[in-house]
Scaffold this active site. Sequence first.
Site, PDB file in Angstrom:
ATOM      1  N   GLU A 283      99.258  45.776  95.156  1.00 25.85           N
ATOM      2  CA  GLU A 283      98.570  47.069  95.305  1.00 25.85           C
ATOM      3  C   GLU A 283      98.458  47.747  93.940  1.00 25.85           C
ATOM      4  OE1 GLU A 283      96.947  47.905  97.975  1.00 25.85           O
ATOM      5  OE2 GLU A 283      97.723  46.110  98.922  1.00 25.85           O
ATOM      6  N   TRP A 286      95.511  46.371  92.479  1.00 25.41           N
ATOM      7  CA  TRP A 286      94.225  46.982  92.846  1.00 25.41           C
ATOM      8  C   TRP A 286      93.948  48.211  91.962  1.00 25.41           C
ATOM      9  CZ3 TRP A 286      90.113  45.395  95.467  1.00 25.41           C
ATOM     10  CH2 TRP A 286      90.264  44.300  96.322  1.00 25.41           C
ATOM     11  N   TRP A 314      70.220  56.357 103.192  1.00 21.69           N
ATOM     12  CA  TRP A 314      71.212  57.311 103.703  1.00 21.69           C
ATOM     13  C   TRP A 314      70.511  58.430 104.456  1.00 21.69           C
ATOM     14  CZ3 TRP A 314      75.656  55.067 103.066  1.00 21.69           C
ATOM     15  CH2 TRP A 314      75.930  54.313 101.924  1.00 21.69           C
ATOM     16  N   ASN A 349      96.446  55.286 103.368  1.00 23.09           N
ATOM     17  CA  ASN A 349      95.405  54.339 102.943  1.00 23.09           C
ATOM     18  C   ASN A 349      94.597  53.763 104.109  1.00 23.09           C
ATOM     19  OD1 ASN A 349      94.035  52.532 101.008  1.00 23.09           O
ATOM     20  ND2 ASN A 349      95.119  50.952 102.183  1.00 23.09           N
ATOM     21  N   TRP A 367      78.159  57.355 100.163  1.00 25.41           N
ATOM     22  CA  TRP A 367      79.562  57.297  99.765  1.00 25.41           C
ATOM     23  C   TRP A 367      79.901  58.322  98.686  1.00 25.41           C
ATOM     24  CZ3 TRP A 367      80.575  56.209  94.640  1.00 25.41           C
ATOM     25  CH2 TRP A 367      79.561  55.565  93.913  1.00 25.41           C
ATOM     26  N   TRP A 390      85.798  53.808  97.376  1.00 25.18           N
ATOM     27  CA  TRP A 390      84.644  54.223  98.188  1.00 25.18           C
ATOM     28  C   TRP A 390      83.562  53.142  98.180  1.00 25.18           C
ATOM     29  CZ3 TRP A 390      83.517  57.667 101.848  1.00 25.18           C
ATOM     30  CH2 TRP A 390      84.435  58.691 102.070  1.00 25.18           C
TER      31      TRP A 390
HETATM   32  P1  FAD Z   1     101.244  52.340  98.038  1.00 23.31           P
HETATM   33  O1  FAD Z   1     100.846  51.484  99.168  1.00 23.31           O
HETATM   34  O2  FAD Z   1     102.676  52.666  97.904  1.00 23.31           O
HETATM   35  O3  FAD Z   1     100.708  51.628  96.718  1.00 23.31           O
HETATM   36  C1  FAD Z   1     101.316  51.779  95.429  1.00 23.31           C
HETATM   37  C2  FAD Z   1     100.286  52.188  94.412  1.00 23.31           C
HETATM   38  O4  FAD Z   1      99.286  51.191  94.272  1.00 23.31           O
HETATM   39  C3  FAD Z   1      99.527  53.444  94.784  1.00 23.31           C
HETATM   40  O5  FAD Z   1     100.265  54.599  94.449  1.00 23.31           O
HETATM   41  C4  FAD Z   1      98.249  53.304  93.979  1.00 23.31           C
HETATM   42  O6  FAD Z   1      98.422  53.695  92.634  1.00 23.31           O
HETATM   43  C5  FAD Z   1      98.020  51.804  94.019  1.00 23.31           C
HETATM   44  N1  FAD Z   1      97.105  51.460  95.110  1.00 23.31           N
HETATM   45  C6  FAD Z   1      97.411  51.204  96.397  1.00 23.31           C
HETATM   46  N2  FAD Z   1      96.301  50.866  97.089  1.00 23.31           N
HETATM   47  C7  FAD Z   1      95.273  50.916  96.211  1.00 23.31           C
HETATM   48  C8  FAD Z   1      93.859  50.679  96.315  1.00 23.31           C
HETATM   49  N3  FAD Z   1      93.289  50.292  97.464  1.00 23.31           N
HETATM   50  N4  FAD Z   1      93.106  50.836  95.213  1.00 23.31           N
HETATM   51  C9  FAD Z   1      93.662  51.203  94.027  1.00 23.31           C
HETATM   52  N5  FAD Z   1      94.990  51.443  93.868  1.00 23.31           N
HETATM   53  C10 FAD Z   1      95.778  51.300  94.947  1.00 23.31           C
HETATM   54  N6  FAD Z   1      94.033  55.916  95.323  1.00 23.31           N
HETATM   55  C11 FAD Z   1      94.267  56.790  94.328  1.00 23.31           C
HETATM   56  O7  FAD Z   1      95.279  56.678  93.633  1.00 23.31           O
HETATM   57  N7  FAD Z   1      93.374  57.814  94.066  1.00 23.31           N
HETATM   58  C12 FAD Z   1      92.236  57.983  94.795  1.00 23.31           C
HETATM   59  O8  FAD Z   1      91.461  58.896  94.497  1.00 23.31           O
HETATM   60  C13 FAD Z   1      92.001  57.084  95.871  1.00 23.31           C
HETATM   61  N8  FAD Z   1      90.901  57.234  96.667  1.00 23.31           N
HETATM   62  C14 FAD Z   1      90.687  56.346  97.702  1.00 23.31           C
HETATM   63  C15 FAD Z   1      89.541  56.490  98.492  1.00 23.31           C
HETATM   64  C16 FAD Z   1      89.304  55.611  99.556  1.00 23.31           C
HETATM   65  C17 FAD Z   1      88.055  55.757 100.381  1.00 23.31           C
HETATM   66  C18 FAD Z   1      90.233  54.583  99.827  1.00 23.31           C
HETATM   67  C19 FAD Z   1      90.008  53.634 100.966  1.00 23.31           C
HETATM   68  C20 FAD Z   1      91.368  54.423  99.043  1.00 23.31           C
HETATM   69  C21 FAD Z   1      91.610  55.296  97.972  1.00 23.31           C
HETATM   70  N9  FAD Z   1      92.747  55.156  97.146  1.00 23.31           N
HETATM   71  C22 FAD Z   1      92.945  56.031  96.111  1.00 23.31           C
HETATM   72  C23 FAD Z   1      93.630  53.971  97.282  1.00 23.31           C
HETATM   73  C24 FAD Z   1      94.844  54.154  98.212  1.00 23.31           C
HETATM   74  O9  FAD Z   1      94.446  54.704  99.425  1.00 23.31           O
HETATM   75  C25 FAD Z   1      95.934  55.045  97.608  1.00 23.31           C
HETATM   76  O10 FAD Z   1      96.247  54.612  96.304  1.00 23.31           O
HETATM   77  C26 FAD Z   1      97.207  54.962  98.448  1.00 23.31           C
HETATM   78  O11 FAD Z   1      96.935  55.390  99.763  1.00 23.31           O
HETATM   79  C27 FAD Z   1      98.263  55.856  97.845  1.00 23.31           C
HETATM   80  O12 FAD Z   1      99.408  55.875  98.646  1.00 23.31           O
HETATM   81  P2  FAD Z   1     100.741  55.202  98.146  1.00 23.31           P
HETATM   82  O13 FAD Z   1     101.058  55.648  96.758  1.00 23.31           O
HETATM   83  O14 FAD Z   1     101.772  55.455  99.174  1.00 23.31           O
HETATM   84  O15 FAD Z   1     100.346  53.666  98.118  1.00 23.31           O
END
Ligand code: FAD
Length: 483
Positions: A283, A286, A314, A349, A367, A390
């Site tokens: 993650e 990502w 759209w 997420n 989006w 997005w």
């Molecule tokens: P954990 O599951 O604990 O993951 C650890 C870290 O990995 C996160 O803190 C984050 O830095 C990174 N990470 C995890 N999933 C993703 C992902 N899919 N893409 C990129 N990095 C990821 N994340 C943001 O940090 N900022 C945003 O503005 C953002 N906007 C999003 C918009 C949409 C539509 C979607 C579907 C996802 C978005 N995310 C965003 C990705 C993800 O949802 C969040 O990073 C995650 O929910 C944060 O929670 P966590 O720290 O508990 O994640």
Amino acid sequence: MNDSVTAAPVIYWYRQDLRLADLPGLSEAAQSASVLPCYVHDHSAPHDWALGGASRWWLHHSLDQLASDIAGHGGQLVLLQGETCRVLCGLVRASGAKEVHASHAAEPWARSLQRELAGSLRQLGARLVLHNGSLLFRPSEIRTQSGGPFKVFTPFWRRCRGHTAPAEPDGISKHLKFFGGDVEGVDIDALGLLPSNPNWATGWESHWQPGSEGADSAMQQFISKALSGYAEDRNIPSVQGTSRLSPHLHFGELSPNRLWHTITALARAQPEQEGQAEKFLSELGWREFSYHLLYHFPTLTESAFKPEFDRFPWLGSAELLQAWQRGQTGYPIVDAGMRELWATGYMHNRVRMIVASFLTKHLLIDWRSGARWFWDTLVDADLANNTCSWQWVAGSGADAAPYFRIFNPTLQGKKFDASGAYVRRWVPELEALPKKYVHEPATAPTSVLEEAGVRLGENYPQPIVDHAAARQSALDAYQSIRD
Ligand code: FAD
């Protein structure tokens, strides 16, 4: 005041790296002279991407914490506001500094700003020195065999994992000595970052602890409580199965290198955790992928990665957009997510994916409108992660989900919130509905609705679109851009 701290300092320009430890630029700056740390609040430089409300709230508290950490080491964080180049050049002139150190930024506007600043400093006989303080790997290090950027996650991450490991975190530099001369800055309240009337962030302190101390305790809590079940629980929005580190990582209160090395060492010491740790690291992968994509494709914030999506028909209904923003769509899992976002500045997420899919596919709203709303309301709003996520959900991004895979929000709710606990928490109107109907109140018999106090169309909306019809319209719209 001794000479070593009043001789010309080196400036450390804080950006999205609000910490003292594991900060390569700060460590290197400290090698040569005393350090004058500053943060510049510049409204104009980000153009369309000025900080949203929730990010401003976080930034206020994070700067406050950083200022007190620096004071604890005998220094003063100088807060400034105005045009970055003008303000920093003024600071260079006033202090006699010859070097400004900072971390690289990934945002296109921030990269132009750093180029402009480097030029202005050069004219003063000073230089800007940039370091990799926010990413595991520099975008220039991770290339395909032909030297281009990766566009697909799996080979990208494989290449990262095969690369020399990210630098070991090195704590707070033992050379660090802060500048002791008088430098005038502004008071944190003068930055006007907090909401006033209405104060929509009331109570947010109970959800978050911005700053490096909060980042540290969130990481420790994740390791002790959630890491062992991460791969499964990360999809269940009613439990705290993820780290909630995203705002801390966005503002750089915790270095990704420290997180990487902490998790890797733990997996080595406890091999039974290896699979969970690997999932978590991917993650972080990502995050890395999104940053590298934005670096190589700076128009991604405005244009689809797959150009045919810029012709997508759209519909853009303002009324439907508002229903989505307010959590009034009549689809409980969507409404729960949008209300969690408004109430806490965060959304799980899995639910982010569901609400984003609903907006772009069921409501056929661009989006970019969804990304804008998230930009304003998320405490972890991050230009790279938000834009790429997005586009990923909308089907237009790099390595995106195939467009025709359209989430059914009712089934997603039943699968990932089987007991309905998440919906009941954020949509209290539905609290008394039995499990069978909590994700589809519109199918409940009148007697069940009456007993639960649910009056559809009055205290909870009827579904604003019909799933099957909306799905078909989305597929037709997709077909039109393929034709
Ligand atoms: P954990 O599951 O604990 O993951 C650890 C870290 O990995 C996160 O803190 C984050 O830095 C990174 N990470 C995890 N999933 C993703 C992902 N899919 N893409 C990129 N990095 C990821 N994340 C943001 O940090 N900022 C945003 O503005 C953002 N906007 C999003 C918009 C949409 C539509 C979607 C579907 C996802 C978005 N995310 C965003 C990705 C993800 O949802 C969040 O990073 C995650 O929910 C944060 O929670 P966590 O720290 O508990 O994640």
